[in-house]
Design an enzyme around this catalytic site. Structure first.
Site, mmCIF file in Angstrom:
data_model
loop_
_atom_site.group_PDB
_atom_site.id
_atom_site.type_symbol
_atom_site.label_atom_id
_atom_site.label_comp_id
_atom_site.label_asym_id
_atom_site.label_seq_id
_atom_site.Cartn_x
_atom_site.Cartn_y
_atom_site.Cartn_z
ATOM 1 N N SER A 1 1.847 -9.589 -0.704
ATOM 2 C CA SER A 1 1.505 -8.161 -0.710
ATOM 3 C C SER A 1 1.710 -7.499 0.638
ATOM 4 C CB SER A 1 0.069 -7.980 -1.185
ATOM 5 O OG SER A 1 -0.805 -8.719 -0.360
ATOM 6 N N LYS B 1 0.811 -1.222 0.000
ATOM 7 C CA LYS B 1 0.000 0.000 0.000
ATOM 8 C C LYS B 1 0.843 1.270 0.000
ATOM 9 C CE LYS B 1 -4.177 -1.826 0.112
ATOM 10 N NZ LYS B 1 -5.062 -1.691 -1.065
ATOM 11 N N GLU C 1 -9.971 5.563 2.863
ATOM 12 C CA GLU C 1 -10.738 4.444 3.399
ATOM 13 C C GLU C 1 -9.742 3.347 3.730
ATOM 14 O OE1 GLU C 1 -10.084 4.809 0.262
ATOM 15 O OE2 GLU C 1 -9.337 2.802 -0.204
#
Lengths: 259, 396
Positions: free
Chosen positions: B376, B87, B109
């Site tokens: 990830s 991210k 969010e």
């Protein structure tokens, strides 16, 4: 002249909104008749959506009540068929793009035309995406209502030039809901709208009192009220129609004092 | 891949309130300017390398390879990035862009909390205000990440509406953006939402496949045969796929969260169970009922618990360029434990969905084939929830 534009022929227009099926469709039918009898010039019928991203907490809650009560698109078309046996004021749907897209835009809009819905308000369809729906709307004489916002700025002329029926001018930033004051310079926006189109312009978002409705009627062609009416539905449930009728009468009187 | 109007085939677009249109147009113009600006790219590369610890490693999972007895398995280690997930790649890009645009406040969010933590981190780094919307249900299952965001100076707003999960957090962040635009950038966390977000987020995440390709050529002298990544909105997957899209020999495999199974209502596998729709600013596949009401979705993974998928994935699916498979909670938890025990790497439960499919695929392939799994994120955040899934009643 389209049916929606006819709503603006009796002086300044008062346009109430209600979420269909809150708390059930029988109550909605009674509330719509009460609105029509008490001077509503055009009525916005909300088709509930699970995730209404343009709504504040009051209308969000109404959407949940309506969906929990079993309202769906087909039942709401049946409601319109029933209403059209005696209600003659222009009716428009207010819902989200997915409700129309998922039903099949052609099928949805043709059913609007067939049942007597005069217009369609889709808050998540901006100018750039409207052709997908507006082309079908034109074929069935349903006005796809354009929204203009306080942030529209250089976009106002472009939107106004292609607008049909009436223009829905969003009074404030943010989502739907009652506001104590409206600070946007609406007069300046309306001036640009007038330079680009002759169709009427009604203001919505944040209006709840007769004084606010009157102020809006002084600068625009009508006032739209949603959350304040939905709050009556929330408060009175199945007893809401008479309270809504009374509220609409007061609001229509307020806008009628403006010529 | 993007058409000028932000379309990927029929998907994408800008299905948002008029109030936000000038904001997304301003964002698109700024992005088009800065994406080719050498100074912007120099700053971003410095942030990636000096701050986020890039490039992330491409690690040969030797024990896993031997144990499964088939294709050679590499792990792309996005879990080793600063903040523990991919991210940060997108967030550093968007925060830098927001700063160039003169914005002083970031809103976001978050589902699992990884994007919220990354946004709070970037806001702290750039001296910006930060507000993160998180489904109330997720604030409970990812309580540690809520604390991390607050520690980093962000305000975390629990969202009670709807299903109180990721989709409701997105809706609430969009509502907040319509309320306050002039000083605020909405730092969307996945390749979703209205144009230009799916393109911007993809471009910032594409660093994953850019590095993987170079690393693979260096280590093996050839391209991998398959790249496997988990898909919620789909940002790590599109980042992992992007530079391989033109290489037709490379299978691109996205792993969706099947939850308790795609034949149940407790699933979040959008491509397996959804159909085309319009929601959250985009046309794509969505889990929905026959009247177009968005379905409540479920996955053990808060980060994959979303009823839609990014429009470019919808397009890659339509064209057959990428494959999408559904992985159940049970398969993902097994892979979470397997990767921990076999390689000493605790993956995020999201990433464990990708590992789970690799565990099925690798034994079926020849030993001369090569698979890349994108890890990830790291799984520390998930340990308590997985323990509870296994019946151990521990709380953070």
């Amino acid at each position: 002249m389209s049916n929606t534009a006819k709503a603006f022929q009796n002086g300044k227009a008062f346009i109430p909104f209600i979420t269909c099926g809150d708390p059930d469709l029988e109550t909605t039918a009674a509330a719509v008749r009460a609105m029509a009898q008490n001077g509503a010039d055009l009525i916005e019928l909300g088709i509930p959506f699970s995730d209404p991203t343009a709504e504040g907490p009051v209308i969000q809650a109404a959407n949940i009540r309506a969906l929990s009560g079993g309202a769906d698109t087909d039942k709401i078309f049946d409601l319109v068929r029933d209403l059209r046996t005696d209600v003659t004021v222009p009716l428009v749907f207010m819902t989200y793009a997915n409700v129309v897209f998922s039903y099949g835009a052609e099928k949805f809009i043709s059913t609007c035309g067939e049942t007597g819905i005069d217009g369609l308000i889709l808050p998540d369809i901006p100018f750039e995406e409207k052709e997908e729906f507006s082309e079908i709307c034109r074929r069935y004489d349903v006005d796809l209502i354009s929204l203009i916002a306080p942030t529209s700025a250089n976009r106002i002329g472009m939107i106004a030039k292609e607008a049909e029926g009436f223009i829905y001018l969003v009074s404030s930033l943010g989502v739907t809901g009652i506001r104590s004051e409206i600070t946007t310079d609406l007069g300046a926006i309306i001036k640009v709208i007038r330079e680009n189109t002759s169709i009427p312009c009604a203001v919505g978002f944040g209006i709840s009192t007769p004084e606010q409705a009157k102020q809006m009627a002084e600068i625009a062609d009508g006032a739209i009220v949603g959350s304040a009416i939905v709050r009556l539905s929330e408060q009175y449930g199945r007893e809401a129609p008479e309270h809504i009728g009374e509220y609409v009468r007061k609001m229509k009187e307020a806008v009628c004092t403006v010529h | 891949m993007t058409n000028p109007n932000g379309r990927f085939g029929i998907h994408g677009g800008q299905y948002i309130p008029e109030t936000l249109m000038n904001a997304v147009i301003e964002l698109e113009e700024a992005y088009n300017h800065y994406k080719n600006d050498p100074e912007f790219n120099r700053e971003l590369t410095a942030l990636f390398n000096e701050y986020a610890n890039r490039p992330s490693g491409l690690y040969f999972a030797e024990r896993m390879t031997k144990d499964l007895g088939g294709a050679k398995i590499y792990l792309k280690r996005e879990d080793l990035n600063h903040t523990g997930a991919h991210k940060i790649n997108n967030v550093l890009g968007q925060a830098l862009l927001a700063k160039k645009m003169g914005k002083s406040r970031l809103i976001a969010e978050t589902g699992a909390g990884q994007h919220g933590v990354a946004t709070a981190t970037a806001a702290a780094l750039f001296g910006m205000d930060c507000v993160v919307f998180m489904g109330e249900k997720d604030t409970k299952r990812q309580a540690l990440n809520v604390y991390r965001m607050r520690l980093l100076g962000a305000e975390v707003i629990p969202v009670n509406s709807g299903t109180a999960t990721l989709k409701d957090a997105v809706s609430e962040a969009m509502r907040e953006w319509t309320n306050r635009i002039s000083d605020t950038h909405y730092c969307l966390g996945s390749v979703m939402g209205p144009h230009p977000f799916p393109t911007i987020v993809r471009d910032f995440q594409a660093v994953i496949s850019k590095e993987t390709k170079a690393q693979m050529l260096e280590k093996e002298g050839r391209l991998p045969d398959a790249v496997i990544a988990c898909v919620g909105g789909g940002s790590n997957a599109i980042g992992s796929f992007y530079h391989f899209i033109g290489d037709k020999s490379v299978r691109l495999i996205g792993c969706e969260a099947a939850g308790r199974g795609i034949d149940t209502f407790e699933t979040a596998a959008t491509i397996s169970t959804g159909r085309p729709g319009i929601f959250h600013g985009m046309k794509s596949y969505f889990c929905q009922d026959k009247h177009g009401q968005i379905a409540p979705v479920y996955s053990i993974s808060a980060g994959l618990d979303y009823p839609g998928v990014g429009p470019e994935h919808a397009y890659l699916y339509d064209t057959g360029r990428a494959e999408y498979v559904a992985i159940t909670d049970e398969e993902a938890v097994n892979a979470f434990e397997y990767l921990s025990k076999t390689e000493g790497i605790i993956p995020a439960i999201e990433s464990a969905h990708a590992a789970a499919y690799a565990i099925k695929l690798a034994p079926a392939l020849d030993k001369n084939k090569i698979i890349v799994i994108t890890v990830s994120g790291r799984g520390d955040k998930d340990c308590a929830a997985i323990a509870r899934y296994r019946g151990e009643n521990i709380y953070e």
